[in-house]
Design an enzyme around this catalytic site. Sequence first.
Site, mmCIF file in Angstrom:
data_model
loop_
_atom_site.group_PDB
_atom_site.id
_atom_site.type_symbol
_atom_site.label_atom_id
_atom_site.label_comp_id
_atom_site.label_asym_id
_atom_site.label_seq_id
_atom_site.Cartn_x
_atom_site.Cartn_y
_atom_site.Cartn_z
ATOM 1 N N THR A 34 -10.762 44.911 124.780
ATOM 2 C CA THR A 34 -10.812 46.371 124.927
ATOM 3 C C THR A 34 -9.607 46.992 124.223
ATOM 4 O O THR A 34 -8.482 46.518 124.358
ATOM 5 C CB THR A 34 -10.820 46.752 126.427
ATOM 6 O OG1 THR A 34 -11.957 46.109 127.002
ATOM 7 C CG2 THR A 34 -10.904 48.254 126.628
ATOM 8 N N GLN A 40 8.053 47.372 107.611
ATOM 9 C CA GLN A 40 9.210 48.243 107.420
ATOM 10 C C GLN A 40 8.987 49.283 106.315
ATOM 11 O O GLN A 40 9.876 50.070 106.011
ATOM 12 C CB GLN A 40 10.459 47.408 107.091
ATOM 13 C CG GLN A 40 10.849 46.411 108.181
ATOM 14 C CD GLN A 40 11.391 47.072 109.449
ATOM 15 O OE1 GLN A 40 11.712 48.268 109.460
ATOM 16 N NE2 GLN A 40 11.481 46.304 110.530
ATOM 17 N N ASN A 67 13.489 43.771 106.650
ATOM 18 C CA ASN A 67 13.947 44.407 107.884
ATOM 19 C C ASN A 67 15.466 44.381 108.051
ATOM 20 O O ASN A 67 16.031 45.234 108.712
ATOM 21 C CB ASN A 67 13.289 43.751 109.110
ATOM 22 C CG ASN A 67 13.289 42.242 109.038
ATOM 23 O OD1 ASN A 67 12.881 41.659 108.032
ATOM 24 N ND2 ASN A 67 13.747 41.602 110.083
ATOM 25 N N CYS A 100 21.197 32.780 115.823
ATOM 26 C CA CYS A 100 20.593 31.483 115.569
ATOM 27 C C CYS A 100 21.280 30.453 116.436
ATOM 28 O O CYS A 100 22.154 30.772 117.216
ATOM 29 C CB CYS A 100 20.627 31.132 114.095
ATOM 30 S SG CYS A 100 22.208 30.567 113.532
ATOM 31 N N SER A 155 3.075 47.599 112.203
ATOM 32 C CA SER A 155 3.443 47.599 113.613
ATOM 33 C C SER A 155 3.768 49.021 114.065
ATOM 34 O O SER A 155 4.504 49.732 113.379
ATOM 35 C CB SER A 155 4.680 46.705 113.771
ATOM 36 O OG SER A 155 5.097 46.706 115.099
ATOM 37 N N GLY A 156 3.229 49.429 115.235
ATOM 38 C CA GLY A 156 3.455 50.797 115.713
ATOM 39 C C GLY A 156 4.870 51.059 116.197
ATOM 40 O O GLY A 156 5.436 52.128 115.977
ATOM 41 N N HIS A 157 5.479 50.034 116.849
ATOM 42 C CA HIS A 157 6.762 50.324 117.520
ATOM 43 C C HIS A 157 7.927 50.479 116.554
ATOM 44 O O HIS A 157 9.033 50.836 116.963
ATOM 45 C CB HIS A 157 7.065 49.286 118.610
ATOM 46 C CG HIS A 157 7.481 47.933 118.139
ATOM 47 N ND1 HIS A 157 8.784 47.556 118.070
ATOM 48 C CD2 HIS A 157 6.750 46.862 117.724
ATOM 49 C CE1 HIS A 157 8.854 46.296 117.647
ATOM 50 N NE2 HIS A 157 7.627 45.857 117.424
ATOM 51 N N ALA A 184 2.379 43.540 114.450
ATOM 52 C CA ALA A 184 2.360 42.876 113.152
ATOM 53 C C ALA A 184 2.239 41.360 113.269
ATOM 54 O O ALA A 184 1.616 40.718 112.430
ATOM 55 C CB ALA A 184 3.618 43.236 112.377
ATOM 56 N N THR A 185 2.817 40.791 114.313
ATOM 57 C CA THR A 185 2.743 39.329 114.437
ATOM 58 C C THR A 185 1.277 38.898 114.519
ATOM 59 O O THR A 185 0.878 37.905 113.900
ATOM 60 C CB THR A 185 3.545 38.854 115.663
ATOM 61 O OG1 THR A 185 4.888 39.326 115.503
ATOM 62 C CG2 THR A 185 3.569 37.343 115.775
HETATM 63 N N1 PLP Z 1 7.603 41.815 110.117
HETATM 64 C C1 PLP Z 1 8.735 42.520 110.032
HETATM 65 C C2 PLP Z 1 9.340 42.803 108.694
HETATM 66 C C3 PLP Z 1 9.356 42.995 111.189
HETATM 67 O O1 PLP Z 1 10.492 43.705 111.077
HETATM 68 C C4 PLP Z 1 8.783 42.693 112.439
HETATM 69 C C5 PLP Z 1 9.461 43.100 113.682
HETATM 70 O O2 PLP Z 1 10.578 42.715 113.951
HETATM 71 C C6 PLP Z 1 7.575 41.971 112.482
HETATM 72 C C7 PLP Z 1 7.028 41.546 111.299
HETATM 73 C C8 PLP Z 1 6.880 41.659 113.794
HETATM 74 O O3 PLP Z 1 6.296 42.837 114.300
HETATM 75 P P1 PLP Z 1 5.719 42.984 115.775
HETATM 76 O O4 PLP Z 1 6.878 43.184 116.671
HETATM 77 O O5 PLP Z 1 4.836 44.184 115.744
HETATM 78 O O6 PLP Z 1 4.933 41.746 116.087
#
Ligand code: PLP
Length: 769
Positions: free
Chosen positions: A257, A199, A169, A348, A219-221, A82-83
């Site tokens: 790839t 999420q 999240n 933090c 995001s797959g994981h 997702a990032t």
């Molecule tokens: N956005 C949300 C709401 C997430 O919970 C996360 C993962 O922590 C991400 C983005 C980032 O995803 P990725 O680990 O696939 O880059």
Amino acid sequence: MTNLATDAKQPLSLIYLDANATTQVLPQAAAAALVTMETLFGNPSSSHVTGLQAKQIMDKARQQAKQIVGAGEGTIIFTSGATEGIQTAILSALVAAKKTLDKDADYCLLYGATEHKAVPESLKHWNEILEINAEVKEIPVDRMGRLDMDFIAKEVPNALIICTMAVNNETGVYQDMNLLDRTIRTNNANTAWMVDCVQALGKTDLDLSQTSIDYAPFSGHKLYAPKGIGFMYVRKNAPFTAVIAGGGQEGGLRSGTENLPGLAALSAIFSMLLGESESCFASVATLHLFRQQMVSSLTQAFPEIVFNHSIENSVATTINFAIPGFSSKEIMDLFDAANVRVSSGSACSSKVTRSFVLDAMGLPAWQSESAIRMSFGPAMTQELVDTACSRIISVAQALQQNCLIIDTNSMAENTRADKTELDGLVQFKVGGNCSWLYVDQKTKSAIFIDPLPEVADRLQTILTCQELDLVAVIDTHGHADHDSCRVSIVESCLAEQQTDALGWPDNTQTTKINGNEYQYLTLGDKWLVKVATPGHTDDSISLLLCEPVTDATASLQVHYAFCGDLILMASLGRTNFSTSSAPEMYSSLQSLHTLIGNNSLVCPSHDYNNEFTTSIATELSRNSLLAQVINNEMNSAAFSLQKAKMDTHIIDESGSEIMCGALIGTCNKITVLDYDSASLAKALKQSNPMKLIDIREPHEYALQHDDRFNINVPLTRLVQFIQAQQDKQQELVLICRSGSRSQIAAQALGRLGFENVGHLKGGYALHQY
Ligand code: PLP
């Protein structure tokens, strides 16, 4: 291995409740990935048969993704996660916007206050790289975590992009997408809109082409596929700029790839979501029942629990809560000991862990600092929920057993815990400040010294649960840097008692020591002697817990000297307050030394560097100013001069804390022996008997521990252990959860002259029970 949760000698099974962070790869997904690594390993760009087979896997995954998110005529692009999708969306929107920027207009980039950090950070990054210089603005949320629509309506006309999230999240809170769509488009038909859907996948229905969303990263994981695979939806005709250029894969939209094993795994998950293959996913209705059951167990186990979000406007797979009186770190350590993985608020830079999401929702600071998230995915089963619930009860039971929560009637008779009796000295630390509780279990009496407000409730719980009588609550001086909670404790426990301004009871007995008269209190078979030690302030006293004086000319046998801010670790208390006096401190140091000698344990009211306790002997070797006073090598005037210079250097690295003394000596880290499993096993075979000590808190120890580590010395009782352990040659090996507490404790012991202290690096986390 011993554990309270089952009373058995087997390790507890793992209960993973952190699915919002990541998930395990399901066997079906792992098997699909394995096939593409061992058999169908082609490059989808190759035109031979092996390549065509690979391409078919990819095409299938794309079709499935389209169907699941309702992509309509939009495009699905596979990414690393997702990032990357977030970068691509923001870059695409800003590159397009830059072409038509009006130099005189004020633009903004909008994002929700509870967005994942990847969003604001990427906005700032690309805003700077592309030299757009728009204002990056946070959209406030209400107490329920819902975006402020009035703010959006006002700001979105100037927005080059608006970034929101479908599901949060940390809290599972979802937004009203239809309302958001209307609000955005009524006020700006053209701005780019990205919705982070990470999420939401597998937890809510999606139909993206029916909305005006331009970009949606996934995001797959987070849904049982491996890390390193993700995808993004791009609306038809939405502007697009590739982040990665190269061989033209993904129609030139994302070169490199393709991650075929990841795609195959994702496709296996998609097949389950679409009902194309046998699915282990529970329905949304069942997931709601699972959450309800867990919420009930939590409420039964911790009647004072506070939920940090409304269950109604959050997806069924997330629970975020706080337990009054406990930090997230404490609860996480506890659940970890019970082999239940939960998550605390985002870490933090400050000393306490807190959640920016809950802060943005305007929840009280304590809720943010104590936040715990439990999250699971659609592959959750009834059996796992049942185990999780019984583990929650065990965790509460461990806290009850150690008097950190009171046993209420909510627990069934047969799950109630027997109390572990508290005896001796307990240290409470809050940041760099210390409170000290001394308990004499035989007479059920206790004294509390330098009471910090943060520990008042915990103290009350201990007193009630252990059925202790509080003999006195005493401050060693009027503290300048923090409040004392003495008055409030006294009001509830000792209302009748007459005392002086610091809490020392009136009409106590007196004794003569070395010709001087001192007042003392009796605590079981010990005395607490009051000694005036002015200097830091004019009212400063030291309290000496010692053996009763039977011979007025013999030296005192002092177990602990609670000296407030007179002697601090590698330092002396500051003397630059209006009521301070360096000459008086000079005399106080000498007279205290006469009474307590070199080796009694000194327990100050501050411990900025995790040293727990000290002794004059330890201080003499590193605190030259103290050494010169004690050894009569410096007179009072010279001391005062030195002290005045020193007090101009009172600093705190973070600038956030009032320090009560400047560092004079060194706080160098002591090197301790690092063991791993193999070197520990080898050392244990050698002839010297080693003491293996688990230094986690007793409630963690009770839940599960390695039987070889049959001594439990929690950090809060380390000082008592040091007092009792006279043999400093004894080989000691310490263990904790991750190796960090054991290292701190080993270093503290090393500083105090223990010669053979080691710890198990990585703690239980890296070593089997
Ligand atoms: N956005 C949300 C709401 C997430 O919970 C996360 C993962 O922590 C991400 C983005 C980032 O995803 P990725 O680990 O696939 O880059």
